[in-house]
Design an enzyme around this catalytic site. Sequence first.
Site, PDB file in Angstrom:
ATOM      1  CG  ASP A 220      -1.641  -1.425   1.316  1.00 18.02           C
ATOM      2  OD1 ASP A 220      -2.082  -1.921   0.109  1.00 18.02           O
ATOM      3  OD2 ASP A 220      -2.159  -1.252   2.482  1.00 18.02           O
TER       4      ASP A 220
HETATM    5  N1  URA Z   1      -0.994  -5.775   3.878  1.00 16.85           N
HETATM    6  C1  URA Z   1      -1.988  -4.752   3.915  1.00 16.85           C
HETATM    7  O1  URA Z   1      -2.880  -4.698   4.327  1.00 16.85           O
HETATM    8  N2  URA Z   1      -1.084  -3.749   2.944  1.00 16.85           N
HETATM    9  C2  URA Z   1       0.031  -4.163   2.232  1.00 16.85           C
HETATM   10  O2  URA Z   1       0.302  -3.192   2.022  1.00 16.85           O
HETATM   11  C3  URA Z   1       0.223  -5.178   2.767  1.00 16.85           C
HETATM   12  C4  URA Z   1      -0.433  -6.321   3.412  1.00 16.85           C
END
Ligand code: URA
Length: 242
Positions: A103
């Site tokens: 993310d």
């Molecule tokens: N899980 C999440 O919620 N975000 C990420 O970036 C990676 C794994």
Amino acid sequence: MMRLDKFLCETGFGTRSQVKGVIKKGLVLVNGKVVKRPEHQVEEERDCVVCEGKPAQYQKFVYWMLHKPAGVVSATEDRKERTVVDLLPEEARKGVFPVGRLDKDTEGLLLLTNDGELAHRLLSPKRHVEKRYYAEVEGRVMEEHVQRFQEGLDIGEKRITMPAKLEIVTSGEISEVYVTVCEGKFHQVKRMFEGVGCRVRYLKRVEMGGIVLDEGLRAGECRELTGEEVCVVRGMTLGLGE
Ligand code: URA
């Protein structure tokens, strides 16, 4: 198949006689083992050959480890935002893409490569490649949560999540934990914590497919994988069936 000495010549490690010398000195590893016979047969695209610590690749594949900072998107191009590929040295960007996504606000280990087959294998849902995260979570994480992560959680998908390992570092209003998952659903870690009534306020990936984030890399910095790491990441994912 091809002789090891020919393979090393063709991948730029010197003349036939030079590479024979290097092989006989025991400085060449094939799939992690010293091979001293120049006539040893290698499978060009499959065997992991390391010559004096450097990976010998028949196709010019590159493998980068990035310590992704928050605020950067996991894409190759974006009209508005800075991407993870923009953080590689300019001459290394061509054809390179991130292996999966983190993310925008997540930090930590991201692999980038131009090796589509390896990326596919690392991301294939059938392979269950492990990813380990450090998280700071709003809410008291307790032993009962360890059990629930292990059993699998309903995060609104067709199936409950696969068993995940939750390790509690500190537990309080803000808890610090490590969590290891072997699938890669959208916002997976955040949604798993939501499933137990907690909110992730900081997330950092520290390991993926046996590759550990180099502590020497600050957020935004990157380096190429070592020959050994390339073998690890390939070894973890080769020959396990599709
Ligand atoms: N899980 C999440 O919620 N975000 C990420 O970036 C990676 C794994």
